[in-house]
Motif scaffolding. Structure first.
Motif, PDB file in Angstrom:
ATOM      1  N   LYS A   1     -22.156 -40.889  19.953  1.00  0.00           N
ATOM      2  CA  LYS A   1     -23.248 -40.695  20.905  1.00  0.00           C
ATOM      3  C   LYS A   1     -24.197 -39.601  20.427  1.00  0.00           C
ATOM      4  N   MET A   2     -23.640 -38.498  19.954  1.00  0.00           N
ATOM      5  CA  MET A   2     -24.488 -37.392  19.503  1.00  0.00           C
ATOM      6  C   MET A   2     -25.300 -37.752  18.265  1.00  0.00           C
ATOM      7  N   ASN A   3     -24.714 -38.589  17.394  1.00  0.00           N
ATOM      8  CA  ASN A   3     -25.386 -38.954  16.148  1.00  0.00           C
ATOM      9  C   ASN A   3     -26.049 -40.324  16.207  1.00  0.00           C
ATOM     10  N   LEU A   4     -25.973 -40.980  17.370  1.00  0.00           N
ATOM     11  CA  LEU A   4     -26.592 -42.291  17.584  1.00  0.00           C
ATOM     12  C   LEU A   4     -26.093 -43.328  16.574  1.00  0.00           C
ATOM     13  N   VAL A   5     -24.825 -43.241  16.230  1.00  0.00           N
ATOM     14  CA  VAL A   5     -24.229 -44.238  15.339  1.00  0.00           C
ATOM     15  C   VAL A   5     -24.197 -45.582  16.056  1.00  0.00           C
ATOM     16  N   GLY A   6     -24.662 -46.618  15.391  1.00  0.00           N
ATOM     17  CA  GLY A   6     -24.733 -47.938  16.006  1.00  0.00           C
ATOM     18  C   GLY A   6     -26.083 -48.215  16.608  1.00  0.00           C
ATOM     19  N   TRP A   7     -26.655 -47.219  17.267  1.00  0.00           N
ATOM     20  CA  TRP A   7     -27.972 -47.419  17.896  1.00  0.00           C
ATOM     21  C   TRP A   7     -29.060 -47.521  16.846  1.00  0.00           C
ATOM     22  N   TRP A   8     -28.970 -46.667  15.797  1.00  0.00           N
ATOM     23  CA  TRP A   8     -29.976 -46.737  14.737  1.00  0.00           C
ATOM     24  C   TRP A   8     -29.948 -48.104  14.065  1.00  0.00           C
ATOM     25  N   ASN A   9     -28.762 -48.736  14.039  1.00  0.00           N
ATOM     26  CA  ASN A   9     -28.600 -50.010  13.358  1.00  0.00           C
ATOM     27  C   ASN A   9     -28.661 -51.179  14.340  1.00  0.00           C
ATOM     28  N   ASP A  10     -29.308 -50.975  15.461  1.00  0.00           N
ATOM     29  CA  ASP A  10     -29.280 -51.954  16.531  1.00  0.00           C
ATOM     30  C   ASP A  10     -29.815 -53.312  16.091  1.00  0.00           C
ATOM     31  N   ARG A  11     -30.831 -53.325  15.236  1.00  0.00           N
ATOM     32  CA  ARG A  11     -31.445 -54.579  14.836  1.00  0.00           C
ATOM     33  C   ARG A  11     -30.523 -55.406  13.959  1.00  0.00           C
ATOM     34  N   ASN A  12     -29.587 -54.737  13.273  1.00  0.00           N
ATOM     35  CA  ASN A  12     -28.655 -55.495  12.436  1.00  0.00           C
ATOM     36  C   ASN A  12     -27.220 -55.095  12.762  1.00  0.00           C
ATOM     37  N   ALA A  13     -26.982 -54.898  14.090  1.00  0.00           N
ATOM     38  CA  ALA A  13     -25.654 -54.436  14.514  1.00  0.00           C
ATOM     39  C   ALA A  13     -24.563 -55.421  14.130  1.00  0.00           C
TER      40      ALA A  13
ATOM     41  N   THR B   1     -24.241 -56.999  11.447  1.00  0.00           N
ATOM     42  CA  THR B   1     -23.867 -56.863  10.034  1.00  0.00           C
ATOM     43  C   THR B   1     -23.395 -55.458   9.688  1.00  0.00           C
ATOM     44  N   MET B   2     -23.510 -54.525  10.632  1.00  0.00           N
ATOM     45  CA  MET B   2     -23.107 -53.142  10.366  1.00  0.00           C
ATOM     46  C   MET B   2     -21.590 -53.041  10.263  1.00  0.00           C
ATOM     47  N   SER B   3     -21.100 -52.260   9.319  1.00  0.00           N
ATOM     48  CA  SER B   3     -19.665 -52.066   9.136  1.00  0.00           C
ATOM     49  C   SER B   3     -19.210 -50.861   9.948  1.00  0.00           C
ATOM     50  N   TRP B   4     -18.645 -51.109  11.119  1.00  0.00           N
ATOM     51  CA  TRP B   4     -18.167 -50.015  11.947  1.00  0.00           C
ATOM     52  C   TRP B   4     -17.085 -49.187  11.245  1.00  0.00           C
ATOM     53  N   PRO B   5     -16.087 -49.819  10.616  1.00  0.00           N
ATOM     54  CA  PRO B   5     -15.069 -48.997   9.938  1.00  0.00           C
ATOM     55  C   PRO B   5     -15.661 -48.059   8.898  1.00  0.00           C
ATOM     56  N   GLU B   6     -16.653 -48.543   8.154  1.00  0.00           N
ATOM     57  CA  GLU B   6     -17.268 -47.706   7.128  1.00  0.00           C
ATOM     58  C   GLU B   6     -18.020 -46.536   7.747  1.00  0.00           C
ATOM     59  N   GLU B   7     -18.809 -46.820   8.799  1.00  0.00           N
ATOM     60  CA  GLU B   7     -19.572 -45.759   9.463  1.00  0.00           C
ATOM     61  C   GLU B   7     -18.637 -44.739  10.115  1.00  0.00           C
ATOM     62  N   LEU B   8     -17.586 -45.216  10.776  1.00  0.00           N
ATOM     63  CA  LEU B   8     -16.672 -44.311  11.466  1.00  0.00           C
ATOM     64  C   LEU B   8     -15.832 -43.508  10.482  1.00  0.00           C
TER      65      LEU B   8
END
Length: 622
Positions: free
Chosen positions: A242-254, A256-263
């Motif tokens: 929430k503080m870093n807006l992880v996922g929100w920045w990638n909203d347009r290609n959510a 295809t975003m790799s959650w495990p990699e980002e987390l």
């Protein structure tokens, strides 16, 4: 615009990346809202809410045509014509405002304000100029330059808000800002938007834990007992997302975003203890975040800022938004600030950025400078580098780390001394030995003693108390954390507690060092907590006595009585005529266990903060 009015294939006026653009709705999105095409850039965008669509493109075109015609007609009628003069001009002005409601086109301002340069006073007095009121100080050339930029909003900024770092500062500011100006925290600003759009939402610190239990179809008590790492790591990562807006920045290609990699990157950066539970934790986090977007009467402290951004809620829009301590903003706070202010005046010191471990963006001010310079307004960067707080010798010491830091010509000389940390013996006290041999001979009521970590402060605090001096340590919540560790041990006697602490430290250090990227900050914190608690066990026989000593020593009282001891982090915002910086072996600043680049940078920042707390005398103690 309402959801029922949105039609596939129609064109609408919409704000995209902070600018108005014409978009064509192409389909309903599988994630809610609509997929659309920006007709100017041909890029695909996602419209999450119908409220983002201002009007149809044809209606916007009609407004522009009407405004143009009205301006063309302004001088074409004879004086006696009913459409001539003020009535016609008033019509043109109204139509112009429909096209562009922002009548203040002055640039955004970023003020780089070094320690003790009077940034809050500069902004408050500048607001008086904006309101057309007399100021109560004679400005320096740097302050005058800031006021000149602020005055560009005079007569144009109808709504003004000053955003403070915390609640106590906001309360103080309400008494200082001119009438008609709001003063609040960023969380208060966001919470207003949440309650207005979603109804009453009760802040509750257990909200995320309850959501995790709900998703796992179990009870929180069972989770704490059987899966403590999964619970704590998921809760911490959700907060950091929430503080870093992880996922929100990638909203347009959510999709295809790799959650495990980002987390995984987030956990490594912030030293999250996963203990082999990464797969389960990484699967839970995005589910919890999606559930948090649908609050049911309860939200977390983070949600007050996060929900207005990710749900694109209507936020009270201020013509002029002033933000203090800009170096400590998280990514989501930056986004909310841009959403809430038409014109931003941001003040802070990048060299005092020391809360990166807690989720603050270490590059907050540099990032906002880049983003604001790309807006239509542009951005002006101004310095406040002249301090009236620190003596000239102290300023020269700080210049080793911040070269542009300056002393006002009226400042006293000040002094920088060195003393030994070993206390003077009774014989030395009786013989009147030179005060530069042992620092305890120099300490008086009202002095401040700082250290990079807490453990040395605890032992020193007890020594002062035994000497008959009043002494306290800043940070009530630090004390509460120590009490929590004592209770976690389930020990009754000090012997049991000491044995448990040794095992606990060894276990936690081995777990940390087994990680792919061991955290320097966490290793420092573990050792510090262990050493602090050992200090409290002295002269105690039961853990109840240990808890009582902790609660008596750690406080947030700043009444200036007695000796105040504080960590470098807690000292921010404080000052004293005389400041002692303790640097015993193993607790120097920069801390020897800090090795990563961003943590080393923040270590130097902490030292700069501690040095600049001193007004007349700075004493290094080693």
């Amino acid at each position: 615009m309402k959801k029922k009015d949105v039609k596939i294939g129609s064109e609408y006026l919409c704000k995209v990346s902070g600018k108005m653009a014409t978009v064509r709705i192409t389909a309903e999105s599988r994630y809610g809202g609509w997929d659309a095409v920006n007709l100017a850039t041909k890029r695909t965008v996602r419209i999450r809410s119908a409220q983002r669509l201002r009007c149809t493109a044809s209606a916007a075109k009609a407004v522009r045509v009407s405004a143009t015609q009205a301006q063309q007609y302004a001088g074409s009628f004879p004086p006696q014509h009913p459409m001539a003069g003020s009535k016609q001009q008033s019509l043109a002005d109204r139509l112009k405002k429909v096209k562009d409601p922002e009548t203040d086109t002055a640039p955004h301002v970023i003020v780089i304000a070094r320690a003790g340069t009077g940034k809050t006073t500069t902004l408050v007095e500048g607001l008086k100029r904006v309101k057309g009121l007399p100021t109560s100080i004679e400005p320096s050339p740097q302050q005058a330059a800031v006021w000149e930029q602020m005055e560009l909003s005079k007569g144009k900024a109808r709504t003004i808000c000053f955003v403070a770092f915390n609640k106590s500062i906001a309360t103080e500011l309400r008494q200082r800002v001119p009438e008609g100006c709001d003063a609040m925290t960023m969380h208060s600003l966001g919470y207003r938007a949440v309650t207005k759009a979603l109804g009453r939402q009760e802040p509750n610190s257990y909200t995320v834990q309850d959501i995790i239990a709900e998703l796992l179809e179990t009870d929180c008590r069972e989770l704490r007992r059987n899966k403590p790492i999964v619970l704590s790591a998921t809760e911490r990562l959700v907060s950091l997302c929430k503080m870093n807006l992880v996922g929100w920045w990638n909203d347009r290609n959510a999709h295809t975003m790799s959650w495990p990699e980002e987390l995984d990157k987030l956990a490594a950066y912030y030293d999250i203890d996963l203990n082999g539970q990464a797969e389960e934790v990484f699967a839970l986090v995005p589910r919890v975040l999606e559930r948090c977007k649908r609050p049911q009467g309860r939200i977390t402290f983070d949600d007050m800022i996060w929900l207005p951004v990710v749900l694109d809620l209507p936020v009270p829009k201020y013509d002029l938004l002033l933000i203090d301590e800009g170096q400590d903003l998280s990514r989501v706070q930056q986004a909310l600030a841009r959403k809430a202010g038409r014109r931003l005046i941001l003040c802070g010191d990048p060299k005092q950025a020391i809360y990166g471990f807690a989720g603050a963006d270490a590059e907050s001010m540099m990032r906002l400078e880049r983003e604001l310079k790309e807006t239509d307004r542009g951005c002006v960067v101004l310095p406040l580098t002249v301090t009236r707080r620190c003596g000239k010798a102290i300023v020269r010491e700080a210049q080793k780390y911040v070269p542009d830091f300056e002393a006002h010509e009226s400042n006293g000389q000040g002094s920088v001394l060195h003393a030994r940390i070993k206390w003077a013996s009774r014989e030395e006290l009786n013989s009147g030995a030179p005060t530069n041999t042992a620092y305890n001979l120099m300490v008086q009521d009202g002095d401040m003693i700082l250290c990079r970590v807490n453990a040395p402060l605890v032992s020193e605090c007890f020594r002062f108390l035994r000497q008959g001096k009043r002494a306290t340590i800043q940070g009530r919540d630090v004390g509460q954390g120590l009490v929590s560790t004592v209770k976690k041990s389930k020990a009754d006697t000090v012997e049991q507690l000491v044995a448990w602490l040794g095992d606990w430290l060894d276990r936690e250090q081995r777990k940390e060092n087994a990680k792919r990227n061991p955290s320097d900050a966490r290793l420092i914190a573990l050792q510090d907590r262990h050493d602090c608690l050992l200090c409290f066990t002295e002269e105690c026989t039961t853990t109840e006595q240990v808890v009582q000593k902790i609660e008596a020593i750690f406080t947030d009282d700043r009444n200036g009585q007695g000796v105040m001891l504080s960590s470098g982090h807690r000292a921010k915002g404080l000052e004293s005529d005389r400041v002692f910086i303790l640097m015993p072996k193993g607790a120097e600043c920069p801390h020897p266990m800090a090795r990563s680049a961003w943590q080393r940078e923040q270590e130097w920042n902490i030292l700069y903060v501690m040095i600049t707390r001193a007004k007349k005398e700075l004493v290094y103690v080693s």
